[in-house]
Design a protein around this motif. Structure first.
Motif, mmCIF file in Angstrom:
data_model
loop_
_atom_site.group_PDB
_atom_site.id
_atom_site.type_symbol
_atom_site.label_atom_id
_atom_site.label_comp_id
_atom_site.label_asym_id
_atom_site.label_seq_id
_atom_site.Cartn_x
_atom_site.Cartn_y
_atom_site.Cartn_z
ATOM 1 N N ILE A 238 13.853 -14.942 9.454
ATOM 2 C CA ILE A 238 13.379 -13.948 8.491
ATOM 3 C C ILE A 238 13.984 -14.278 7.130
ATOM 4 O O ILE A 238 15.197 -14.428 7.003
ATOM 5 C CB ILE A 238 13.782 -12.516 8.891
ATOM 6 N N ARG A 239 13.137 -14.375 6.129
ATOM 7 C CA ARG A 239 13.591 -14.668 4.763
ATOM 8 C C ARG A 239 13.471 -13.402 3.921
ATOM 9 O O ARG A 239 12.458 -12.693 3.977
ATOM 10 C CB ARG A 239 12.725 -15.772 4.179
ATOM 11 N N MET A 240 14.510 -13.098 3.126
ATOM 12 C CA MET A 240 14.512 -11.952 2.226
ATOM 13 C C MET A 240 14.830 -12.433 0.818
ATOM 14 O O MET A 240 15.884 -13.040 0.591
ATOM 15 C CB MET A 240 15.555 -10.918 2.649
ATOM 16 N N VAL A 241 13.915 -12.144 -0.112
ATOM 17 C CA VAL A 241 14.105 -12.548 -1.507
ATOM 18 C C VAL A 241 13.974 -11.310 -2.382
ATOM 19 O O VAL A 241 12.945 -10.629 -2.358
ATOM 20 C CB VAL A 241 13.077 -13.610 -1.937
ATOM 21 N N PHE A 242 15.016 -11.011 -3.155
ATOM 22 C CA PHE A 242 15.036 -9.858 -4.047
ATOM 23 C C PHE A 242 15.058 -10.358 -5.485
ATOM 24 O O PHE A 242 15.937 -11.136 -5.868
ATOM 25 C CB PHE A 242 16.266 -9.000 -3.761
ATOM 26 N N SER A 243 14.092 -9.907 -6.287
ATOM 27 C CA SER A 243 14.010 -10.324 -7.691
ATOM 28 C C SER A 243 13.587 -9.145 -8.550
ATOM 29 O O SER A 243 13.081 -8.130 -8.044
ATOM 30 C CB SER A 243 13.017 -11.477 -7.856
ATOM 31 N N SER A 244 13.795 -9.265 -9.853
ATOM 32 C CA SER A 244 13.340 -8.234 -10.776
ATOM 33 C C SER A 244 11.827 -8.311 -10.911
ATOM 34 O O SER A 244 11.198 -9.294 -10.501
ATOM 35 C CB SER A 244 14.002 -8.415 -12.141
ATOM 36 N N GLU A 245 11.229 -7.270 -11.521
ATOM 37 C CA GLU A 245 9.778 -7.289 -11.754
ATOM 38 C C GLU A 245 9.366 -8.447 -12.647
ATOM 39 O O GLU A 245 8.243 -8.939 -12.578
ATOM 40 C CB GLU A 245 9.320 -5.962 -12.364
ATOM 41 N N ALA A 246 10.309 -8.918 -13.477
ATOM 42 C CA ALA A 246 10.026 -10.033 -14.384
ATOM 43 C C ALA A 246 10.213 -11.392 -13.719
ATOM 44 O O ALA A 246 9.939 -12.432 -14.317
ATOM 45 C CB ALA A 246 10.919 -9.942 -15.612
ATOM 46 N N GLY A 247 10.675 -11.388 -12.460
ATOM 47 C CA GLY A 247 10.800 -12.640 -11.726
ATOM 48 C C GLY A 247 12.203 -13.217 -11.665
ATOM 49 O O GLY A 247 12.410 -14.289 -11.088
ATOM 50 N N PHE A 248 13.209 -12.516 -12.210
ATOM 51 C CA PHE A 248 14.593 -12.994 -12.141
ATOM 52 C C PHE A 248 15.125 -12.765 -10.725
ATOM 53 O O PHE A 248 15.120 -11.645 -10.227
ATOM 54 C CB PHE A 248 15.464 -12.252 -13.159
ATOM 55 N N LYS A 249 15.592 -13.818 -10.088
ATOM 56 C CA LYS A 249 16.009 -13.718 -8.693
ATOM 57 C C LYS A 249 17.450 -13.235 -8.573
ATOM 58 O O LYS A 249 18.343 -13.743 -9.247
ATOM 59 C CB LYS A 249 15.865 -15.075 -8.000
ATOM 60 N N PHE A 250 17.657 -12.237 -7.690
ATOM 61 C CA PHE A 250 18.998 -11.741 -7.397
ATOM 62 C C PHE A 250 19.585 -12.417 -6.160
ATOM 63 O O PHE A 250 20.741 -12.797 -6.152
ATOM 64 C CB PHE A 250 18.984 -10.229 -7.199
ATOM 65 N N PHE A 251 18.804 -12.511 -5.085
ATOM 66 C CA PHE A 251 19.287 -13.232 -3.916
ATOM 67 C C PHE A 251 18.122 -13.724 -3.073
ATOM 68 O O PHE A 251 16.995 -13.235 -3.165
ATOM 69 C CB PHE A 251 20.258 -12.399 -3.072
ATOM 70 N N ASP A 252 18.445 -14.702 -2.228
ATOM 71 C CA ASP A 252 17.503 -15.273 -1.270
ATOM 72 C C ASP A 252 18.287 -15.524 0.012
ATOM 73 O O ASP A 252 19.111 -16.433 0.082
ATOM 74 C CB ASP A 252 16.920 -16.580 -1.832
ATOM 75 N N PHE A 253 18.049 -14.682 1.037
ATOM 76 C CA PHE A 253 18.788 -14.740 2.297
ATOM 77 C C PHE A 253 17.872 -15.163 3.435
ATOM 78 O O PHE A 253 16.668 -14.920 3.401
ATOM 79 C CB PHE A 253 19.380 -13.368 2.647
ATOM 80 N N GLU A 254 18.489 -15.750 4.451
ATOM 81 C CA GLU A 254 17.764 -16.106 5.674
ATOM 82 C C GLU A 254 18.534 -15.601 6.888
ATOM 83 O O GLU A 254 19.748 -15.784 6.996
ATOM 84 C CB GLU A 254 17.594 -17.624 5.765
#
Length: 208
Positions: free
Chosen positions: A70-86
């Motif tokens: 399972i991949r989880m990617v959290f980013s702002s509405e503007a596309g700035f990435k906060f994290f990418d977890f697996e």
């Protein structure tokens, strides 16, 4: 927004419930909760995060990969990435995390929160069930952590999820399922410091 507000109010009320001291052992099967394990394929959520007086909002994508991770990617509405977890059946991997969030305590907290939601600990060998006032607490120990999944007596409804010790609650969460096995609304609240997460599912172009 109203759904996220409801999640916050619900968690505040649940925080007033009793801890684990008065629970009694029962012979119910703790693995009955596997029926509530979310079946993610691809889901997009509007996310609101409040931590120690700071607020983050953005989009969280949860996606099942071909290798069953399972991949989880959290980013702002503007596309700035906060994290990418697996997450997979054997462990956890950080593919990326924003430098200001790149602290062991932050990563550990987020990992455990999402493991609670994904029900990653159902294969532990010492699981058991406790009961109190008609509610059943299905317990999955993992080292010093105890993962609790609270249902009604027939294991028909998942009321909430908690992580803590044998005596004290640390974090609790609720998850409202959608019609396709993926949650529509998720709420997470910590009790040892000011940190909560609210997720409301959106329908993106790939789901229409």
């Amino acid at each position: 927004m109203r759904c996220l507000l409801y999640v916050s109010c619900w968690l505040i009320c649940a925080a007033c419930s009793s801890s684990y001291k008065k629970l009694q052992r029962t012979e119910a099967d703790p693995l009955c909760i596997s029926a509530f394990r979310p079946a993610f394929s691809r889901a997009l959520y509007h996310a609101q995060v409040n931590v120690t007086g700071k607020h983050l909002s953005g989009l969280l994508i949860i996606k099942a990969m071909p290798d069953s991770s399972i991949r989880m990617v959290f980013s702002s509405e503007a596309g700035f990435k906060f994290f990418d977890f697996e997450f997979d059946r054997t462990g956890f991997k950080v593919h990326y995390i924003y430098s200001q969030m790149n602290k062991k305590a932050v990563i550990k907290t987020l990992r455990k929160d999402f493991e609670l939601l994904l029900m990653q600990h159902l294969n532990v060998p010492r699981s058991y069930t406790l009961k109190s006032d008609g509610n059943y607490y299905h317990v999955f120990p993992d080292g010093r952590d105890y993962y609790y999944y609270i249902t009604d007596s027939t294991c028909t409804n998942l009321l909430r999820m908690e992580r803590g010790s044998r005596k004290k609650r640390v974090v609790e969460a609720i998850m409202h399922p959608g019609n396709d096995g993926m949650p529509d609304t998720i709420g997470i609240k910590h009790h040892n410091f000011n940190f909560d997460i609210g997720l409301k599912r959106l329908r993106d172009d790939t789901e229409r």
